[in-house]
Design a protein around this motif. Structure first.
Motif, PDB file in Angstrom:
ATOM      1  N   ILE A 217       0.853  -1.182   0.000  1.00 26.35           N
ATOM      2  CA  ILE A 217       0.000   0.000   0.000  1.00 26.35           C
ATOM      3  C   ILE A 217       0.892   1.236   0.000  1.00 26.35           C
ATOM      4  N   THR A 218       0.500   2.236  -0.764  1.00 25.57           N
ATOM      5  CA  THR A 218       1.333   3.442  -0.897  1.00 25.57           C
ATOM      6  C   THR A 218       1.154   4.415   0.257  1.00 25.57           C
ATOM      7  N   SER A 219       0.510   3.980   1.322  1.00 24.59           N
ATOM      8  CA  SER A 219       0.367   4.790   2.528  1.00 24.59           C
ATOM      9  C   SER A 219       1.055   4.072   3.681  1.00 24.59           C
ATOM     10  N   GLY A 220       1.633   4.840   4.589  1.00 24.94           N
ATOM     11  CA  GLY A 220       2.220   4.253   5.772  1.00 24.94           C
ATOM     12  C   GLY A 220       1.129   3.800   6.733  1.00 24.94           C
ATOM     13  N   ILE A 221       1.264   2.604   7.276  1.00 26.99           N
ATOM     14  CA  ILE A 221       0.285   2.067   8.219  1.00 26.99           C
ATOM     15  C   ILE A 221       1.015   1.686   9.496  1.00 26.99           C
ATOM     16  N   MET A 222       0.520   2.178  10.614  1.00 28.16           N
ATOM     17  CA  MET A 222       1.116   1.909  11.923  1.00 28.16           C
ATOM     18  C   MET A 222       0.010   1.557  12.898  1.00 28.16           C
ATOM     19  N   THR A 223       0.232   0.543  13.722  1.00 30.27           N
ATOM     20  CA  THR A 223      -0.739   0.194  14.760  1.00 30.27           C
ATOM     21  C   THR A 223      -0.114   0.435  16.132  1.00 30.27           C
ATOM     22  N   LEU A 224      -0.987   0.801  17.082  1.00 23.74           N
ATOM     23  CA  LEU A 224      -0.554   1.084  18.450  1.00 23.74           C
ATOM     24  C   LEU A 224      -1.345   0.216  19.411  1.00 23.74           C
ATOM     25  N   ASP A 225      -0.698  -0.209  20.511  1.00 22.49           N
ATOM     26  CA  ASP A 225      -1.426  -0.970  21.515  1.00 22.49           C
ATOM     27  C   ASP A 225      -2.112  -0.011  22.486  1.00 22.49           C
ATOM     28  N   GLU A 226      -2.697  -0.559  23.553  1.00 17.85           N
ATOM     29  CA  GLU A 226      -3.464   0.264  24.478  1.00 17.85           C
ATOM     30  C   GLU A 226      -2.585   1.235  25.252  1.00 17.85           C
ATOM     31  N   ARG A 227      -1.287   0.950  25.317  1.00 16.58           N
ATOM     32  CA  ARG A 227      -0.345   1.869  25.983  1.00 16.58           C
ATOM     33  C   ARG A 227       0.298   2.822  24.982  1.00 16.58           C
ATOM     34  N   LEU A 228      -0.279   2.877  23.768  1.00 15.60           N
ATOM     35  CA  LEU A 228       0.194   3.754  22.687  1.00 15.60           C
ATOM     36  C   LEU A 228       1.644   3.473  22.322  1.00 15.60           C
ATOM     37  N   ARG A 229       1.963   2.171  22.269  1.00 11.88           N
ATOM     38  CA  ARG A 229       3.265   1.742  21.783  1.00 11.88           C
ATOM     39  C   ARG A 229       3.107   1.182  20.381  1.00 11.88           C
ATOM     40  N   ILE A 230       4.141   1.342  19.561  1.00 10.99           N
ATOM     41  CA  ILE A 230       4.084   0.918  18.164  1.00 10.99           C
ATOM     42  C   ILE A 230       4.188  -0.598  18.089  1.00 10.99           C
ATOM     43  N   THR A 231       3.199  -1.238  17.443  1.00 13.05           N
ATOM     44  CA  THR A 231       3.186  -2.702  17.332  1.00 13.05           C
ATOM     45  C   THR A 231       3.372  -3.199  15.895  1.00 13.05           C
ATOM     46  N   SER A 232       3.164  -2.363  14.905  1.00 15.36           N
ATOM     47  CA  SER A 232       3.426  -2.777  13.521  1.00 15.36           C
ATOM     48  C   SER A 232       3.723  -1.550  12.676  1.00 15.36           C
ATOM     49  N   PHE A 233       4.424  -1.803  11.553  1.00 15.60           N
ATOM     50  CA  PHE A 233       4.923  -0.727  10.694  1.00 15.60           C
ATOM     51  C   PHE A 233       5.095  -1.339   9.324  1.00 15.60           C
ATOM     52  N   ASN A 234       4.348  -0.889   8.308  1.00 15.79           N
ATOM     53  CA  ASN A 234       4.510  -1.498   6.991  1.00 15.79           C
ATOM     54  C   ASN A 234       5.695  -0.896   6.250  1.00 15.79           C
ATOM     55  N   MET A 235       5.956  -1.419   5.039  1.00 12.69           N
ATOM     56  CA  MET A 235       7.153  -1.014   4.293  1.00 12.69           C
ATOM     57  C   MET A 235       7.114   0.460   3.901  1.00 12.69           C
ATOM     58  N   GLU A 236       5.935   0.947   3.513  1.00 14.47           N
ATOM     59  CA  GLU A 236       5.825   2.349   3.122  1.00 14.47           C
ATOM     60  C   GLU A 236       6.083   3.256   4.323  1.00 14.47           C
ATOM     61  N   ALA A 237       5.639   2.834   5.520  1.00 16.66           N
ATOM     62  CA  ALA A 237       5.911   3.616   6.730  1.00 16.66           C
ATOM     63  C   ALA A 237       7.407   3.687   6.982  1.00 16.66           C
ATOM     64  N   GLU A 238       8.111   2.581   6.770  1.00 11.60           N
ATOM     65  CA  GLU A 238       9.567   2.583   6.934  1.00 11.60           C
ATOM     66  C   GLU A 238      10.221   3.511   5.912  1.00 11.60           C
ATOM     67  N   SER A 239       9.704   3.486   4.672  1.00  9.86           N
ATOM     68  CA  SER A 239      10.276   4.333   3.628  1.00  9.86           C
ATOM     69  C   SER A 239      10.054   5.817   3.922  1.00  9.86           C
ATOM     70  N   VAL A 240       8.854   6.163   4.396  1.00  2.49           N
ATOM     71  CA  VAL A 240       8.535   7.569   4.658  1.00  2.49           C
ATOM     72  C   VAL A 240       9.326   8.110   5.840  1.00  2.49           C
ATOM     73  N   THR A 241       9.414   7.329   6.921  1.00  2.00           N
ATOM     74  CA  THR A 241      10.038   7.829   8.154  1.00  2.00           C
ATOM     75  C   THR A 241      11.535   7.580   8.231  1.00  2.00           C
ATOM     76  N   GLY A 242      12.011   6.565   7.494  1.00  2.00           N
ATOM     77  CA  GLY A 242      13.427   6.208   7.598  1.00  2.00           C
ATOM     78  C   GLY A 242      13.719   5.246   8.732  1.00  2.00           C
ATOM     79  N   TYR A 243      12.700   4.899   9.535  1.00  2.00           N
ATOM     80  CA  TYR A 243      12.871   3.972  10.643  1.00  2.00           C
ATOM     81  C   TYR A 243      12.352   2.591  10.249  1.00  2.00           C
ATOM     82  N   SER A 244      12.963   1.538  10.815  1.00  3.63           N
ATOM     83  CA  SER A 244      12.479   0.180  10.601  1.00  3.63           C
ATOM     84  C   SER A 244      11.640  -0.250  11.796  1.00  3.63           C
TER      85      SER A 244
END
Length: 566
Positions: A217-244
């Protein structure tokens, strides 16, 4: 031959049967032996046959486990084990009392094992073999045709024939009943396992497909748990932010996306859209648009979808700028024409006065200042009119290489070129559709600007090459002006004019093509603005780059003529 999964399943069942065979046979043998010994004096019995059974069971288990990895036809191997088990059980029944032995219960265990491993057919095979072996053994033992010397236990008297027939018939019926029921149960379990395996395969394929879709998907997708911690990050999100994902997994989101938190996006209703600036891992700034939705809880308490809007914002700003300049240009052209007419009258009148009046001293000096400033004002209006509305003369196929070389020849003879070195790498006979006078003015302005940036001397380099298709922006601090989006699909020529001068400050590079912006005290700020307008009118792209090593670079990309492009 079986396929790989069937082979592994059958191999696991055979291995389990080996272990259970050894454990159950030895356990039941030991318990039964203990109960039977407890009824008689221990010294009366020859226990060596029992020891032999223990040794045979142990050796067969070792042999089976060794052959399991080497034999390819596991079904034949399983039938051989069942047959060997029945022979062994028959021997155990014989030495523990024959028709009076308690250990005929091992036959149903062998039938159950065969039915589990080989289903109904295997169970019926084991039941048939067990029935034959047990019936023959009982008959031979009843009539005394087997030696008693190998029996560990022997009853004091012979059982009645009716009791023997009843026992054998009951056990044979039990063998086949157990075989049928266990076989049917094993078949049902196998069908259920197959369906579960197919569902697992479907779920695996679905999970793989979903992951593939999300990653592409050409959009970054990120999921957060109930404590607002990052639990997933797709490839486009890595490309946009520079973080893995490895770097961000289970980290609080506000450590990375603090601007999103500051905007209050996580506390807004589901589907809220916010736009904020984001600093990438390499410290460059991008503009992101976030859509935040509530998830199902757990590791997916929030779903954040974001896009890099930097180029879109730049295009919007360029469009707004273009519209403003268009409106300003229309107004300015009218004003400039209105100023130019009376200015021409003033200039002509002053020339007449100068010729008719006999001026000297300060008066003559003042008259010359008026004439000079009149010419300067007229030149400024001419430049402004060229910027606001470049002359749309009839375009023709021109040799761009010749235009560059002729402009460079004139520039070399100017005072500005006396302190600099010039290096060229210009491709011969490159043809484009354009106005040779306007294109010459583009390169003249670029050469003059480069010379002014190298006050103490330096190197001016001019090169050209063909590109297929036209290249986009280069790395570094740059400003790209795209006059025609379709250019990227055409063959083009790329001209690079670079110098080793002072370069362009990062704060200035975004304004360098704006009209009336100049870093020189005496400049009008229209030189590069005119360059941009001319290149734009030729459906080209011009890009300004400030190089970290020093100096500035201007890259021009123009579409080739369809007639004489090489």
């Amino acid at each position: 031959m079986t396929n790989e999964k069937e082979y592994q399943a059958l191999s696991a069942k055979l291995l389990t049967m080996m272990v259970l065979r050894a454990v159950l046979a030895l356990s039941f043998l030991g318990i039964t032996t203990w109960f039977q010994i407890s009824e008689y004096s221990f010294s009366k019995f020859n226990l060596y046959p029992l020891y032999a059974v223990v040794v045979v069971v142990s050796l067969l288990t070792i042999l089976y486990s060794t052959l399991l990895r080497k034999i390819k036809n596991l079904y034949l191997f399983a039938y051989m084990q069942v047959a060997a088990d029945i022979v062994l059980i028959t021997g155990i029944v014989y030495i523990t009392g024959g028709a009076e032995s308690y250990l005929h219960i091992f036959y149903p265990l062998s039938v159950i094992g065969a039915a589990i491993v080989l289903h109904t057919r295997g169970g019926l095979f084991a039941a048939s073999a067990s029935s034959i072996a047990y019936g023959v053994l009982t008959a031979l033992d009843f009539y005394g045709w087997l030696p008693d010397a190998y029996k560990v236990f022997d009853a004091p008297g012979r059982p009645a024939w009716e009791d023997v027939v009843s026992t054998v018939s009951t056990n044979i019926l039990a063998f086949f009943t157990v075989a049928y029921l266990t076989g049917q149960l094993a078949l049902r379990v196998a069908r259920i396992e197959k369906k579960l395996t197919e569902k697992e395969m479907d779920f695996d394929r679905l999970a793989t497909l979903n992951k593939h879709i999300i990653d592409n998907i050409t959009s970054g997708i990120m999921t957060l748990d109930e404590r607002l911690r990052i639990t997933s990050f797709n490839m486009e999100a890595e490309s946009v932010t520079g973080y893995s994902l490895r770097e961000l997994y289970l980290k609080p989101v506000d450590e990375i996306f603090n601007d999103m938190i500051d905007a209050g996006g996580l506390g807004m209703p589901s589907g809220t859209r916010i736009e904020k600036r984001f600093k990438r891992k390499d410290d460059s700034d991008v503009y992101l648009g976030y859509t935040i939705s509530h998830g199902q809880g757990g590791d997916v308490s929030r779903i954040v979808i974001f896009q890099d809007l930097t180029e879109l914002r730049a295009m919007e700003e360029q469009l707004r700028r273009h519209e403003r300049l268009k409106a300003l240009g229309e107004l300015s052209v009218g004003i400039a024409h209105e100023i130019r007419n009376p200015l021409a009258s003033i200039s002509g009148s002053i020339h007449v006065l100068k010729d008719e009046l006999k001026l000297s001293g300060d008066n003559l000096h003042l008259m010359e200042i008026v004439l000079r400033e009149t010419r300067r004002l007229n030149s400024l209006i001419g430049d402004f009119l060229l910027f606001a509305r470049p002359a749309q003369n009839k375009r023709e196929t021109v040799n761009l290489s010749s235009i560059i070389e002729e402009t460079l020849k004139v520039f070399k003879n100017s005072p500005d070129a006396s302190r600099i070195d010039i290096e060229t790498d210009i491709k011969d006979s490159v043809y484009i559709n354009g106005d040779s006078r306007q294109l010459g003015q583009v390169f003249w302005n670029l050469f003059i600007n480069a010379a002014h940036a190298m006050k103490t001397g330096g190197m001016l380099r001019i090169s050209s090459r063909l590109v297929y298709p036209a290249h986009g922006a280069s790395s570094g601090n740059s400003r790209n002006i795209n006059g025609n989006m379709a250019l990227a699909q055409e063959s083009a020529v790329e001209i690079v004019v670079s110098d080793t001068g002072e370069g362009i400050r990062p704060d200035d590079i975004q304004r360098i093509f704006d009209p009336f912006f100049s870093t020189k005290d005496t400049g009008t700020g229209l030189g590069l603005a005119i360059v941009h307008r001319i290149i734009e009118s030729h459906a080209g792209i011009i890009e300004a780059i400030s190089r970290p090593s020093g100096g500035a670079l201007f890259k021009i990309t123009l579409p080739l003529s369809a007639v004489k492009a090489l």
